[in-house]
Design a protein around this motif. Structure first.
Motif, mmCIF file in Angstrom:
data_model
loop_
_atom_site.group_PDB
_atom_site.id
_atom_site.type_symbol
_atom_site.label_atom_id
_atom_site.label_comp_id
_atom_site.label_asym_id
_atom_site.label_seq_id
_atom_site.Cartn_x
_atom_site.Cartn_y
_atom_site.Cartn_z
ATOM 1 N N CYS A 242 47.639 27.449 52.635
ATOM 2 C CA CYS A 242 47.756 28.615 53.504
ATOM 3 C C CYS A 242 46.391 29.057 53.998
ATOM 4 O O CYS A 242 46.218 29.387 55.177
ATOM 5 N N TRP B 139 46.085 34.248 48.628
ATOM 6 C CA TRP B 139 46.168 32.788 48.760
ATOM 7 C C TRP B 139 44.977 32.090 48.105
ATOM 8 O O TRP B 139 45.148 31.048 47.472
ATOM 9 N N CYS C 19 45.465 32.407 44.178
ATOM 10 C CA CYS C 19 46.483 31.490 43.655
ATOM 11 C C CYS C 19 46.015 30.046 43.714
ATOM 12 O O CYS C 19 46.241 29.268 42.781
ATOM 13 N N CYS C 20 45.354 29.675 44.811
ATOM 14 C CA CYS C 20 44.861 28.304 44.948
ATOM 15 C C CYS C 20 43.797 27.997 43.904
ATOM 16 O O CYS C 20 43.841 26.955 43.243
ATOM 17 N N THR D 111 45.305 27.891 40.310
ATOM 18 C CA THR D 111 46.181 26.735 40.151
ATOM 19 C C THR D 111 45.366 25.464 39.934
ATOM 20 O O THR D 111 45.668 24.655 39.046
ATOM 21 N N SER E 158 51.754 35.032 40.471
ATOM 22 C CA SER E 158 51.535 34.349 41.748
ATOM 23 C C SER E 158 52.782 34.406 42.619
ATOM 24 O O SER E 158 52.683 34.519 43.852
ATOM 25 N N SER E 159 53.953 34.308 42.004
ATOM 26 C CA SER E 159 55.192 34.410 42.773
ATOM 27 C C SER E 159 55.296 35.762 43.463
ATOM 28 O O SER E 159 55.637 35.850 44.657
ATOM 29 N N CYS F 236 52.421 36.092 46.246
ATOM 30 C CA CYS F 236 52.730 35.297 47.441
ATOM 31 C C CYS F 236 53.926 35.864 48.194
ATOM 32 O O CYS F 236 53.988 35.785 49.427
ATOM 33 N N SER G 82 53.436 29.869 52.787
ATOM 34 C CA SER G 82 53.431 30.855 51.715
ATOM 35 C C SER G 82 54.800 30.945 51.042
ATOM 36 O O SER G 82 54.900 31.069 49.814
ATOM 37 N N CYS H 281 55.083 28.073 48.753
ATOM 38 C CA CYS H 281 54.350 28.343 47.506
ATOM 39 C C CYS H 281 55.180 29.211 46.572
ATOM 40 O O CYS H 281 55.180 29.004 45.349
ATOM 41 N N TYR I 28 56.221 28.210 42.705
ATOM 42 C CA TYR I 28 55.884 29.053 41.555
ATOM 43 C C TYR I 28 57.142 29.512 40.822
ATOM 44 O O TYR I 28 57.168 29.559 39.590
#
Length: 295
Positions: free
Chosen positions: A2, A29, A32-33, A36, A66-67, A70, A96, A99, A103
């Motif tokens: 994203c 974003w 989370c990236c 992860t 994260s869920s 996002c 997104s 993602c 998640y």
């Protein structure tokens, strides 16, 4: 993905200084990236087995957080910054949502997979509610503007509300960090009772804020006719809604330790069969075998 899509899109019409929601979406974003990739590296290098905290609890909590992050970014970004011809922005929003699906699938698989270990605090409903409480507090801070409380007729009451948001956020983050690194056993006082006191205090303080914020913010303050999309008046409504969500999270956490205490008491209740001494158990078993042989 994203974030890369946004960079290629070159959304020059929306600079980071124009809206805090733009920065929040980018932060979501990137956050989370980054984590992860960090989790993947630690998993493949087996460094995760040497971390000083419950790894499975951390990864499960991260997937849940994260869920949620996002999800809000996928709703927030296209609502405020996309248009019918903004294809790259729409593409970032679609990715997104992908993602979010990934998640959520990780959360479901983690829940269904037997690990043989007790779930940590962050993977339990009270821990999830604490994370949601912190998340909604961040959204409240994101929506606050200086004109909402500075120089207001009821500035004292509004500043009290902001103090409530800040103090409860600090308490929630402190509880999360202490439970994550497993140092609650070293605290020189009963940590579970302190958590209950903090939850009761937060519930009472948020209850006063729930009454004072809309009472003072909307007193003789109707929505201006020139108010466009997400003007300062609309942010007042958002803060009120987010405050109610936070109150629900705090109330849920408030009653969850009571159930934990009940389960703990039930687990500590001695089993009558366990009170029998080993010698008596052996005699009873031998007597039963002799009677079976005679029959």
């Amino acid at each position: 993905m994203c974030h890369a899509n946004l960079e290629r899109g070159g959304i020059t019409s929306v600079t980071p200084d124009s809206s805090p929601y733009w920065g929040w979406c980018i932060f979501t974003w990137v956050f989370c990236c980054f984590f992860t990739l960090l989790i993947l590296i630690l998993e493949f290098t087996t460094i995760s087995t040497k971390v000083p905290f419950a790894w499975e609890d951390f990864t499960g909590a991260f997937a849940i957080l994260s869920s949620v992050m996002c999800l809000f970014a996928a709703i927030m970004y296209p609502t405020f910054f996309a248009c019918n011809t903004c294809y790259r922005q729409i593409g970032a929003s679609v990715v997104s949502w992908v993602c979010i699906a990934v998640y959520v699938a990780e959360v479901v698989l983690t829940r269904l997979r037997p690990t043989g270990q007790d779930s940590g605090f962050l993977s339990t409903p009270p821990g999830i509610m604490k994370m949601l409480e912190s998340f909604f507090a961040c959204l409240i801070f994101l929506s606050l503007e200086n004109d909402h409380y500075s120089g207001h007729q009821y500035a004292t009451g509004l500043n009290w509300c902001i103090a409530v948001y800040s103090l409860c956020f600090i308490l929630a983050i402190t509880i999360i960090l202490l439970t994550l690194v497993n140092i609650t056993a070293y605290v020189p006082f009963p940590f579970d009772k302190v958590v209950i006191v903090c939850n009761v205090l937060a519930a009472v303080m948020y209850l006063t804020a729930m009454v004072m914020w809309p009472l003072y913010s909307f007193h003789n303050n109707k929505r201006p006719a020139t108010c466009g999309r997400l003007c300062p008046w609309d942010k007042l409504v958002l803060i009120t809604a987010e405050k109610r969500e936070n109150m629900t999270s705090i109330t849920s956490v408030l009653f969850s330790p009571i159930e934990n205490f009940k389960r703990r008491h039930q687990n500590q209740t001695p089993n009558p069969s366990a009170i029998v001494s080993p010698g008596i158990s052996i005699c009873v078993s031998e007597l039963g075998s002799n009677r079976a042989a005679e029959a």
